[in-house]
Scaffold this motif. Sequence first.
Motif, PDB file in Angstrom:
ATOM      1  N   GLY A  29      36.550  -6.156  -0.341  1.00  0.00           N
ATOM      2  CA  GLY A  29      36.841  -5.194   0.717  1.00  0.00           C
ATOM      3  C   GLY A  29      35.750  -4.160   0.860  1.00  0.00           C
ATOM      4  N   HIS A  30      35.778  -3.465   2.026  1.00  0.00           N
ATOM      5  CA  HIS A  30      34.711  -2.501   2.308  1.00  0.00           C
ATOM      6  C   HIS A  30      35.227  -1.147   2.765  1.00  0.00           C
ATOM      7  CE1 HIS A  30      31.602  -5.570   1.864  1.00  0.00           C
ATOM      8  NE2 HIS A  30      32.387  -6.385   2.551  1.00  0.00           N
ATOM      9  N   THR A  31      36.464  -1.095   3.164  1.00  0.00           N
ATOM     10  CA  THR A  31      37.017   0.201   3.581  1.00  0.00           C
ATOM     11  C   THR A  31      38.472   0.257   3.162  1.00  0.00           C
ATOM     12  OG1 THR A  31      37.343   1.699   5.458  1.00  0.00           O
ATOM     13  CG2 THR A  31      37.633  -0.651   5.887  1.00  0.00           C
ATOM     14  N   VAL A  32      38.926   1.435   2.748  1.00  0.00           N
ATOM     15  CA  VAL A  32      40.216   1.537   2.096  1.00  0.00           C
ATOM     16  C   VAL A  32      41.388   1.333   3.057  1.00  0.00           C
ATOM     17  CG1 VAL A  32      40.450   4.038   2.374  1.00  0.00           C
ATOM     18  CG2 VAL A  32      41.462   2.904   0.372  1.00  0.00           C
ATOM     19  N   ASN A  33      41.170   1.540   4.355  1.00  0.00           N
ATOM     20  CA  ASN A  33      42.306   1.451   5.274  1.00  0.00           C
ATOM     21  C   ASN A  33      42.397   0.109   5.998  1.00  0.00           C
ATOM     22  OD1 ASN A  33      40.109   1.794   6.892  1.00  0.00           O
ATOM     23  ND2 ASN A  33      40.974   3.436   8.165  1.00  0.00           N
ATOM     24  N   VAL A  34      41.716  -0.924   5.455  1.00  0.00           N
ATOM     25  CA  VAL A  34      41.813  -2.280   5.975  1.00  0.00           C
ATOM     26  C   VAL A  34      42.164  -3.211   4.819  1.00  0.00           C
ATOM     27  CG1 VAL A  34      40.600  -4.191   7.083  1.00  0.00           C
ATOM     28  CG2 VAL A  34      40.135  -1.837   7.805  1.00  0.00           C
ATOM     29  N   ILE A  35      43.210  -4.008   5.009  1.00  0.00           N
ATOM     30  CA  ILE A  35      43.561  -5.000   3.987  1.00  0.00           C
ATOM     31  C   ILE A  35      42.361  -5.921   3.786  1.00  0.00           C
ATOM     32  CG2 ILE A  35      45.063  -6.953   3.425  1.00  0.00           C
ATOM     33  CD1 ILE A  35      46.481  -4.259   3.323  1.00  0.00           C
ATOM     34  N   PRO A  36      41.843  -6.060   2.536  1.00  0.00           N
ATOM     35  CA  PRO A  36      40.635  -6.876   2.308  1.00  0.00           C
ATOM     36  C   PRO A  36      40.873  -8.347   2.640  1.00  0.00           C
ATOM     37  CG  PRO A  36      41.023  -5.415   0.447  1.00  0.00           C
ATOM     38  CD  PRO A  36      42.267  -5.374   1.298  1.00  0.00           C
ATOM     39  N   GLU A  37      40.060  -8.880   3.524  1.00  0.00           N
ATOM     40  CA  GLU A  37      40.194 -10.284   3.921  1.00  0.00           C
ATOM     41  C   GLU A  37      39.307 -11.215   3.097  1.00  0.00           C
ATOM     42  OE1 GLU A  37      38.422 -11.519   7.698  1.00  0.00           O
ATOM     43  OE2 GLU A  37      37.506  -9.520   7.834  1.00  0.00           O
TER      44      GLU A  37
END
Length: 406
Positions: A235-243
Amino acid sequence: MTHARREQSLPAVREDAFAAAADAVRSWGDALTGLSHSLHAEPETALREHRSAAKVADLLTDAGFRVTRGAAGLPTALVATYGSGDLVVCLCAEYDALPGIGHACGHNVNGAAAVGAALGLAAVADAVGVTVKLVGTPAEEDMGGKVTLLEAGVFDDAAAAMMVHAAPEDSVGASSLAVGAWDVTYRGAPAHAALAPWQGVNALDAVTLAHTAVGMLRQQLPPGTLVHDVVLEAGHTVNVIPELARARYEIRARTTGDLADARRRVRACLEAGALATGAELELVPHGHDFADLRQDAFLTSAYGEAARALGRDPVDRHGEPMASTDMGNVSHLVPSIHPCIGYDTGGAVQHTADFARHGTGAGADRAVLDGATALARVGVQLATDPVQRDLFLRGVARRRAAASAG
């Protein structure tokens, strides 16, 4: 050896060759320690060792070797030969470094010592009836260049394969752990972590579950079986579920058979992460599997004698596992040795920045020259022992016959 040389006393031929080989190593001493220092000053990682390979190739070309660069389709591999004897003695030169910490495994010492041994043996090649074959072997710290060279037939004519490895102490006879690695990728689905997390498939969860499952598995693994992993992306940003999550897993075991068993059990842990989260799992082998190291008894004994003649006292580590090396694969085909050549590292061990800092000191320079001399003496010992010479040559003939039949 020629008929005239056979009529000489073999012990006399041997002692003369010992002295001549040692003299040759001494005469190349400044060039060999210079090579070690130069490799150390410009560390290059796996398959990027372009300057390092060129330095080795240039020195051997100047010494009269026939040099093939880019051997086996590897741009940073090389093969250099000298002499025309029926007994082919291979010296394996390593020169790759570790990312971020340079020559923290001492391959500058390993490589320079192997080159020195080749130069020492070349000085007596005609006298003892050998062909000297220096093989520049890239990427030992990663994908295993020796395995690619082995599969390409570079070692097919070798009666023996030898190298020394930098270490805090002198030792002989150790084994190594077989090792294999996977590049692991979990693919999920992104979603807004606050507005609709239920729409996502969390690849970070998958890799976390796998890591946890492997941690629980370790208690049930047999002695000598180890699993290491590192997460490379999750993941790269905390507010996006890591794909997407990527990791690398490395498995070590005492034998290739044990490695296969461990690989099956670790794979189940990785699949569990995918099953629990709904992520897709992709496993890609990372480089070659390394086999366990098998050190030849005669060559090991000869190296011990050679080291003691130089004032060293190697510890006998017979059968004790050290780390892992692609020299193990070579040793399953060709009688091999991989002793350790020691020098003061202030208590530091390999794969640390502190170990690297000692790689150009006076002790490391002595290790280059002593390692070269000891390996050259082993080559002479083999070439001038009629019984062992015949046994080793018959081993080559058997391998060739088996290859033809297969």
